[in-house]
Design a protein around this motif. Sequence first.
Motif, PDB file in Angstrom:
ATOM      1  N   MET A  28       0.839  -1.209   0.000  1.00  0.00           N
ATOM      2  CA  MET A  28       0.000   0.000   0.000  1.00  0.00           C
ATOM      3  C   MET A  28       0.870   1.254   0.000  1.00  0.00           C
ATOM      4  SD  MET A  28      -3.186  -0.628  -0.303  1.00  0.00           S
ATOM      5  CE  MET A  28      -3.683   1.059  -0.018  1.00  0.00           C
ATOM      6  N   LEU A  29       1.962   1.228   0.736  1.00  0.00           N
ATOM      7  CA  LEU A  29       2.866   2.383   0.734  1.00  0.00           C
ATOM      8  C   LEU A  29       3.463   2.602  -0.648  1.00  0.00           C
ATOM      9  CD1 LEU A  29       4.646   1.841   4.174  1.00  0.00           C
ATOM     10  CD2 LEU A  29       2.882   3.541   3.604  1.00  0.00           C
ATOM     11  N   GLN A  30       3.786   1.503  -1.333  1.00  0.00           N
ATOM     12  CA  GLN A  30       4.329   1.599  -2.688  1.00  0.00           C
ATOM     13  C   GLN A  30       3.256   2.085  -3.670  1.00  0.00           C
ATOM     14  OE1 GLN A  30       6.304  -2.053  -3.828  1.00  0.00           O
ATOM     15  NE2 GLN A  30       7.228  -2.246  -1.791  1.00  0.00           N
ATOM     16  N   ILE A  31       2.044   1.618  -3.474  1.00  0.00           N
ATOM     17  CA  ILE A  31       0.925   2.032  -4.338  1.00  0.00           C
ATOM     18  C   ILE A  31       0.691   3.535  -4.195  1.00  0.00           C
ATOM     19  CG2 ILE A  31      -1.568   1.830  -4.703  1.00  0.00           C
ATOM     20  CD1 ILE A  31      -1.220  -1.176  -3.862  1.00  0.00           C
ATOM     21  N   PHE A  39       0.598  -2.577  -6.972  1.00  0.00           N
ATOM     22  CA  PHE A  39      -0.862  -2.682  -7.063  1.00  0.00           C
ATOM     23  C   PHE A  39      -1.267  -4.052  -7.618  1.00  0.00           C
ATOM     24  CE2 PHE A  39      -4.851  -2.182  -9.397  1.00  0.00           C
ATOM     25  CZ  PHE A  39      -5.676  -1.748  -8.366  1.00  0.00           C
ATOM     26  N   GLU A  40      -0.579  -4.475  -8.655  1.00  0.00           N
ATOM     27  CA  GLU A  40      -0.873  -5.781  -9.254  1.00  0.00           C
ATOM     28  C   GLU A  40      -0.669  -6.897  -8.237  1.00  0.00           C
ATOM     29  OE1 GLU A  40       0.663  -8.574 -12.969  1.00  0.00           O
ATOM     30  OE2 GLU A  40       1.284  -6.485 -12.876  1.00  0.00           O
ATOM     31  N   GLU A  41       0.404  -6.825  -7.472  1.00  0.00           N
ATOM     32  CA  GLU A  41       0.672  -7.850  -6.470  1.00  0.00           C
ATOM     33  C   GLU A  41      -0.384  -7.828  -5.361  1.00  0.00           C
ATOM     34  OE1 GLU A  41       4.190  -9.436  -3.491  1.00  0.00           O
ATOM     35  OE2 GLU A  41       4.716  -8.083  -5.137  1.00  0.00           O
ATOM     36  N   LEU A  42      -0.764  -6.640  -4.918  1.00  0.00           N
ATOM     37  CA  LEU A  42      -1.799  -6.528  -3.896  1.00  0.00           C
ATOM     38  C   LEU A  42      -3.115  -7.113  -4.407  1.00  0.00           C
ATOM     39  CD1 LEU A  42      -2.342  -5.196  -1.014  1.00  0.00           C
ATOM     40  CD2 LEU A  42      -3.517  -3.440  -2.338  1.00  0.00           C
ATOM     41  N   TYR A  43      -3.450  -6.788  -5.638  1.00  0.00           N
ATOM     42  CA  TYR A  43      -4.678  -7.317  -6.237  1.00  0.00           C
ATOM     43  C   TYR A  43      -4.631  -8.842  -6.285  1.00  0.00           C
ATOM     44  CZ  TYR A  43      -8.515  -8.193  -9.399  1.00  0.00           C
ATOM     45  OH  TYR A  43      -9.682  -8.667  -9.944  1.00  0.00           O
ATOM     46  N   VAL A  71     -13.706  -1.203  -5.818  1.00  0.00           N
ATOM     47  CA  VAL A  71     -12.949  -1.136  -4.561  1.00  0.00           C
ATOM     48  C   VAL A  71     -11.463  -0.975  -4.850  1.00  0.00           C
ATOM     49  CG1 VAL A  71     -12.198  -2.492  -2.560  1.00  0.00           C
ATOM     50  CG2 VAL A  71     -14.631  -2.357  -3.153  1.00  0.00           C
ATOM     51  N   PHE A  72     -10.955  -1.746  -5.800  1.00  0.00           N
ATOM     52  CA  PHE A  72      -9.526  -1.652  -6.099  1.00  0.00           C
ATOM     53  C   PHE A  72      -9.171  -0.347  -6.815  1.00  0.00           C
ATOM     54  CE2 PHE A  72      -9.452  -6.019  -4.755  1.00  0.00           C
ATOM     55  CZ  PHE A  72      -8.226  -6.090  -4.106  1.00  0.00           C
ATOM     56  N   VAL A  73     -10.083   0.177  -7.598  1.00  0.00           N
ATOM     57  CA  VAL A  73      -9.852   1.498  -8.196  1.00  0.00           C
ATOM     58  C   VAL A  73      -9.790   2.543  -7.083  1.00  0.00           C
ATOM     59  CG1 VAL A  73     -10.897   3.321  -9.615  1.00  0.00           C
ATOM     60  CG2 VAL A  73     -10.823   0.972 -10.458  1.00  0.00           C
ATOM     61  N   GLU A  74     -10.708   2.442  -6.131  1.00  0.00           N
ATOM     62  CA  GLU A  74     -10.695   3.375  -5.006  1.00  0.00           C
ATOM     63  C   GLU A  74      -9.412   3.215  -4.185  1.00  0.00           C
ATOM     64  OE1 GLU A  74     -13.383   4.763  -1.164  1.00  0.00           O
ATOM     65  OE2 GLU A  74     -14.117   3.137  -2.423  1.00  0.00           O
ATOM     66  N   ALA A  75      -8.975   1.969  -3.983  1.00  0.00           N
ATOM     67  CA  ALA A  75      -7.733   1.731  -3.237  1.00  0.00           C
ATOM     68  C   ALA A  75      -6.546   2.381  -3.954  1.00  0.00           C
ATOM     69  CB  ALA A  75      -7.499   0.233  -3.061  1.00  0.00           C
ATOM     70  N   TRP A  76      -6.518   2.272  -5.269  1.00  0.00           N
ATOM     71  CA  TRP A  76      -5.447   2.904  -6.054  1.00  0.00           C
ATOM     72  C   TRP A  76      -5.486   4.426  -5.881  1.00  0.00           C
ATOM     73  CZ3 TRP A  76      -1.082   2.071  -8.645  1.00  0.00           C
ATOM     74  CH2 TRP A  76      -0.643   3.038  -9.551  1.00  0.00           C
ATOM     75  N   GLN A  77      -6.683   4.982  -5.982  1.00  0.00           N
ATOM     76  CA  GLN A  77      -6.837   6.431  -5.927  1.00  0.00           C
ATOM     77  C   GLN A  77      -6.628   6.995  -4.520  1.00  0.00           C
ATOM     78  OE1 GLN A  77     -10.803   6.701  -7.531  1.00  0.00           O
ATOM     79  NE2 GLN A  77     -10.077   6.907  -9.640  1.00  0.00           N
ATOM     80  N   ALA A  79      -4.817   5.460  -1.969  1.00  0.00           N
ATOM     81  CA  ALA A  79      -3.733   4.758  -1.266  1.00  0.00           C
ATOM     82  C   ALA A  79      -2.991   5.667  -0.296  1.00  0.00           C
ATOM     83  CB  ALA A  79      -2.766   4.138  -2.271  1.00  0.00           C
ATOM     84  N   THR A  80      -2.907   6.938  -0.594  1.00  0.00           N
ATOM     85  CA  THR A  80      -2.204   7.864   0.309  1.00  0.00           C
ATOM     86  C   THR A  80      -2.944   8.032   1.632  1.00  0.00           C
ATOM     87  OG1 THR A  80      -3.317   9.743  -0.729  1.00  0.00           O
ATOM     88  CG2 THR A  80      -1.112   9.178  -1.549  1.00  0.00           C
ATOM     89  N   ARG A  81      -4.210   7.686   1.668  1.00  0.00           N
ATOM     90  CA  ARG A  81      -5.007   7.808   2.896  1.00  0.00           C
ATOM     91  C   ARG A  81      -4.832   6.604   3.814  1.00  0.00           C
ATOM     92  NH1 ARG A  81     -10.905   9.234   1.942  1.00  0.00           N
ATOM     93  NH2 ARG A  81     -10.706   9.921   4.082  1.00  0.00           N
ATOM     94  N   PHE A  82      -4.244   5.522   3.296  1.00  0.00           N
ATOM     95  CA  PHE A  82      -4.025   4.332   4.125  1.00  0.00           C
ATOM     96  C   PHE A  82      -2.949   4.627   5.155  1.00  0.00           C
ATOM     97  CE2 PHE A  82      -1.439   0.560   4.988  1.00  0.00           C
ATOM     98  CZ  PHE A  82      -2.378  -0.177   5.685  1.00  0.00           C
ATOM     99  N   ASP A  83      -3.241   4.270   6.407  1.00  0.00           N
ATOM    100  CA  ASP A  83      -2.290   4.479   7.498  1.00  0.00           C
ATOM    101  C   ASP A  83      -2.053   3.146   8.189  1.00  0.00           C
ATOM    102  OD1 ASP A  83      -0.794   5.303   9.662  1.00  0.00           O
ATOM    103  OD2 ASP A  83      -2.339   6.613  10.507  1.00  0.00           O
ATOM    104  N   ALA A  84      -0.869   2.583   7.992  1.00  0.00           N
ATOM    105  CA  ALA A  84      -0.535   1.273   8.577  1.00  0.00           C
ATOM    106  C   ALA A  84      -0.572   1.307  10.099  1.00  0.00           C
ATOM    107  CB  ALA A  84       0.832   0.815   8.083  1.00  0.00           C
ATOM    108  N   ALA A  85      -0.388   2.455  10.691  1.00  0.00           N
ATOM    109  CA  ALA A  85      -0.440   2.569  12.151  1.00  0.00           C
ATOM    110  C   ALA A  85      -1.863   2.363  12.678  1.00  0.00           C
ATOM    111  CB  ALA A  85       0.086   3.936  12.583  1.00  0.00           C
ATOM    112  N   ARG A  86      -2.842   2.571  11.834  1.00  0.00           N
ATOM    113  CA  ARG A  86      -4.245   2.444  12.251  1.00  0.00           C
ATOM    114  C   ARG A  86      -4.834   1.071  11.964  1.00  0.00           C
ATOM    115  NH1 ARG A  86      -7.776   7.033  10.150  1.00  0.00           N
ATOM    116  NH2 ARG A  86      -9.146   6.228  11.766  1.00  0.00           N
ATOM    117  N   GLY A  87      -4.164   0.262  11.153  1.00  0.00           N
ATOM    118  CA  GLY A  87      -4.690  -1.066  10.865  1.00  0.00           C
ATOM    119  C   GLY A  87      -4.017  -1.696   9.669  1.00  0.00           C
ATOM    120  N   LYS A  88      -4.424  -2.916   9.402  1.00  0.00           N
ATOM    121  CA  LYS A  88      -3.845  -3.681   8.295  1.00  0.00           C
ATOM    122  C   LYS A  88      -4.494  -3.297   6.970  1.00  0.00           C
ATOM    123  CE  LYS A  88      -2.596  -7.685  11.031  1.00  0.00           C
ATOM    124  NZ  LYS A  88      -1.336  -8.222  10.619  1.00  0.00           N
TER     125      LYS A  88
END
Length: 146
Positions: A28-31, A39-43, A71-77, A79-88
């Motif tokens: 996710m950090l790389q995405i 992204f391909e690997e995560l998918y 969902v995966f399009v949203e995850a791509w768009q 991804a900067t909002r993902f915070d590993a400190a808050r969850g997996k």
Amino acid sequence: MRETLEHMSSHRLGEAEQVSVPTPEDLMLQIATGNENAFEELYDRLSSQVFGLIRRILKDEAQSEEVTQEVFVEAWQQATRFDAARGKAITWLLTLAHRRAVDRVRASQASKDRDLREGIKEFQESYDDVEETAIQHDESRRVLQA
């Protein structure tokens, strides 16, 4: 010769053990930096779990595939909002998936309700037309008879 092959095989296994596989959180950090390979690997790793959750909610396979893609399009768009400190990453993706699937159910139900209301309205309008036509026909016949 056999010993050499065994030594080479054990050496290669040792090399394979040293190669670390990135976690979904790392991906996710790389995405977030625009890495398409991540992204391909995560998918590839998580899409079946995301699809499974959506499928249980929607029941319809085609809609489930469509929502999984969303969902995966949203995850791509986002991804900067993902915070590993808050969850997996899987938790984050499944939360997105659940919200999208529930939204789809609600939209589908609203559409059915709207269609039903419009259908009843059209039925009443056509019924009123028939009644009105019959009354006019009766009045015309009475005028002609008088």
